[in-house]
Design a protein around this motif. Structure first.
Motif, short mmCIF file in Angstrom:
data_model
loop_
_atom_site.label_atom_id
_atom_site.label_comp_id
_atom_site.label_asym_id
_atom_site.label_seq_id
_atom_site.Cartn_x
_atom_site.Cartn_y
_atom_site.Cartn_z
N GLU A 205 0.84 -1.21 0.00
CA GLU A 205 0.00 0.00 0.00
C GLU A 205 0.87 1.26 0.00
OE1 GLU A 205 -2.71 -0.28 3.28
OE2 GLU A 205 -3.81 -1.95 2.38
N SER A 206 1.99 1.21 0.73
CA SER A 206 2.89 2.36 0.76
C SER A 206 3.51 2.61 -0.61
CB SER A 206 3.99 2.12 1.80
OG SER A 206 4.91 3.17 1.79
N ARG A 207 3.96 1.55 -1.28
CA ARG A 207 4.52 1.70 -2.63
C ARG A 207 3.46 2.20 -3.61
NH1 ARG A 207 7.09 -3.16 -1.11
NH2 ARG A 207 5.56 -4.39 -2.26
N SER A 208 2.27 1.66 -3.50
CA SER A 208 1.17 2.09 -4.38
C SER A 208 0.83 3.56 -4.13
CB SER A 208 -0.06 1.22 -4.14
OG SER A 208 -1.15 1.69 -4.86
N SER A 209 0.80 3.94 -2.87
CA SER A 209 0.51 5.33 -2.52
C SER A 209 1.60 6.26 -3.03
CB SER A 209 0.37 5.45 -1.00
OG SER A 209 0.12 6.77 -0.63
N ALA A 210 2.85 5.84 -2.93
CA ALA A 210 3.97 6.66 -3.42
C ALA A 210 3.89 6.82 -4.94
CB ALA A 210 5.30 6.03 -3.02
N ARG A 211 3.56 5.73 -5.66
CA ARG A 211 3.40 5.83 -7.12
C ARG A 211 2.27 6.79 -7.48
NH1 ARG A 211 4.37 0.27 -6.97
NH2 ARG A 211 2.14 -0.18 -6.97
N ARG A 212 1.16 6.66 -6.77
CA ARG A 212 0.01 7.54 -7.02
C ARG A 212 0.36 8.99 -6.73
NH1 ARG A 212 -3.38 4.47 -4.78
NH2 ARG A 212 -3.18 5.28 -2.69
N PHE A 213 1.12 9.23 -5.65
CA PHE A 213 1.53 10.59 -5.32
C PHE A 213 2.44 11.17 -6.40
CE2 PHE A 213 4.48 13.63 -3.41
CZ PHE A 213 3.57 14.57 -2.96
N ARG A 214 3.42 10.37 -6.87
CA ARG A 214 4.31 10.86 -7.94
C ARG A 214 3.52 11.18 -9.20
NH1 ARG A 214 7.60 6.82 -5.78
NH2 ARG A 214 7.03 5.36 -7.44
N SER A 215 2.55 10.34 -9.51
CA SER A 215 1.71 10.58 -10.70
C SER A 215 0.89 11.85 -10.52
CB SER A 215 0.80 9.38 -10.93
OG SER A 215 -0.13 9.65 -11.94
N ASP A 216 0.29 12.00 -9.34
CA ASP A 216 -0.51 13.21 -9.07
C ASP A 216 0.36 14.46 -9.06
OD1 ASP A 216 -2.75 11.64 -8.88
OD2 ASP A 216 -2.87 11.71 -6.68
N LEU A 217 1.59 14.34 -8.56
CA LEU A 217 2.51 15.48 -8.54
C LEU A 217 2.89 15.88 -9.96
CD1 LEU A 217 4.15 17.46 -6.84
CD2 LEU A 217 5.99 15.76 -6.77
#
Length: 176
Positions: free
Chosen positions: A44-56
């Motif tokens: 979940e942490s890796r998925s959240s980090a990927r989603r954050f990078r994409s959103d950024l």
């Protein structure tokens, strides 16, 4: 430790090793559950980090588009001298659009340069992620924008520098 003690007592009292196996299953299931939860949390942490990078990246792209739109708006408000000459040659209706009652009357374009830009984001938020603040700060100055001088309050401009460049700028200001 409790299930193991109860299992040991049951093995002694009832004389069957089956109860020892059940007693050992409790701690084993606890360990398996802990490992599974840690793996799920890491995923979940890796998925959240990927989603954050994409959103950024999406946020930075939207900021860039907003900056381009602002630069286009400024170009429309303060056209370059070539556009003003074109308007005069084709008798454009926009030739005399800056009249004394207008907000941009006697606001003349000097050239191009970096211009401070108030990024359209909510600055009151204290919980903004540092990466978002950094992305907004990175576009705080728009390059290649019209640079203007306002002659409404102080109708005098001094031009210094290379004679041919100074004369070209003076002609440009007079044209406007």
């Amino acid at each position: 430790a409790g299930p193991i003690l109860v299992g040991a007592v049951m093995v002694l009292v009832l004389g069957s090793l089956r109860y020892a196996a059940f007693a050992l299953m409790g701690p084993l299931l606890l360990i398996v559950s802990q490992v599974s939860q840690r793996r799920r949390a890491a995923q979940e942490s890796r998925s959240s980090a990927r989603r954050f990078r994409s959103d950024l990246a999406s946020f930075a792209a939207r900021l860039a588009r907003a900056g381009d739109a602002e630069r286009a708006r400024l170009e429309h408000v303060a056209p370059d001298p070539a556009e003003i000459v074109r308007r005069a040659h084709v008798a454009s209706t926009r030739l005399w659009e800056r009249r004394p009652g207008h907000a941009d009357h006697l606001v003349l374009r000097l050239g191009r340069g970096g211009r401070p830009w108030e990024v359209p984001v909510d600055r009151a938020r204290r919980d903004a992620h540092p990466a978002l603040v950094e992305a907004a700060a990175a576009v705080g100055v728009l390059p290649g924008c019209p640079v203007e001088v306002d002659l409404r309050d102080r109708p005098v401009v001094g031009i210094v520098g290379d004679r041919s460049a100074a004369l070209a700028l003076a002609r440009s200001l007079l044209l406007q």
